[in-house]
Design a protein around this motif. Structure first.
Motif, short mmCIF file in Angstrom:
data_model
loop_
_atom_site.label_atom_id
_atom_site.label_comp_id
_atom_site.label_asym_id
_atom_site.label_seq_id
_atom_site.Cartn_x
_atom_site.Cartn_y
_atom_site.Cartn_z
N SER A 173 36.43 81.59 49.51
CA SER A 173 35.44 82.68 49.65
C SER A 173 35.10 82.93 51.11
N SER A 174 35.03 81.86 51.89
CA SER A 174 34.66 82.00 53.30
C SER A 174 35.71 82.73 54.13
N LYS A 175 36.89 82.91 53.58
CA LYS A 175 37.97 83.59 54.30
C LYS A 175 37.96 85.10 54.08
N SER B 191 38.91 71.30 51.13
CA SER B 191 39.19 70.16 50.26
C SER B 191 39.40 70.71 48.86
N LEU B 192 40.01 69.93 48.00
CA LEU B 192 40.24 70.40 46.64
C LEU B 192 38.91 70.62 45.91
N ALA B 193 37.95 69.75 46.16
CA ALA B 193 36.64 69.89 45.50
C ALA B 193 35.90 71.12 45.99
N ASN B 194 36.22 71.58 47.18
CA ASN B 194 35.51 72.68 47.82
C ASN B 194 36.39 73.93 47.95
N LEU B 195 37.47 73.97 47.22
CA LEU B 195 38.47 75.03 47.41
C LEU B 195 37.90 76.43 47.20
#
Length: 162
Positions: free
Chosen positions: A129-131, A120-124
């Motif tokens: 980072s998780s990638k 999500s944009l809020a969680n971008l």
């Protein structure tokens, strides 16, 4: 002081350790934490029926132990020894239960407790980072360190209704 064990998932074990509360089941007359007393003098308990497994939470019980089944209700802050069925700590318990260890079993790891961030944009930033390579392992290592630090304090755990 008996040692008792409760088996759950690594994610739930981490949440219980963090908030210092075990959320009991919704059945009013039987709301609490099922457990086993380690090394019970009468022998082993019936096989565990844990739906969420992989993390054994070990506790030290410092309060009274009541032998046998209680048919007219369970009072908080007591451990009910219903061998060979279970040991039981009722909801409302707010003392006598100290977390002393979390052991991962059956090939589980702290990685099993990690929830990947959703896009999500809020969680971008978190999602990106998780990638990165090694992200999951690094988060699992931090979680393991966090759990070790919490357990080292031997916090009191409350058993609460949801």
């Amino acid at each position: 002081m008996p040692t008792i064990e409760h088996e759950t998932s690594p994610a739930i074990a981490a949440e219980v350790a963090r908030v210092k509360r075990f959320l009991a089941g919704p059945i009013k007359g039987d709301s609490g934490m099922n457990a086993f007393i380690v090394g019970h003098v009468a022998g082993p308990y019936c096989p565990d029926q844990a739906a969420n497994c992989g993390a054994v939470m070990r506790f030290e019980w410092t309060g009274p132990v009541i032998q046998g089944s209680i048919f007219n209700g369970y009072s908080p802050n007591q451990l009910f020894d219903e061998h060979p069925h279970r040991a039981f700590i009722p909801a409302g318990t707010n003392s006598n239960l100290k977390l002393i260890e979390i052991v991962l079993v059956r090939g589980c790891s702290w990685e099993d407790a990690i929830v990947d961030p959703s896009f999500s944009l809020a969680n971008l930033c978190s999602w990106l980072s998780s990638k990165r390579a090694g992200w999951r392992q690094a988060v699992a290592e931090r979680l393991e360190e966090e759990m070790a630090a919490i357990v080292a304090t031997q916090p009191n755990i409350s058993v609460c209704v949801p």
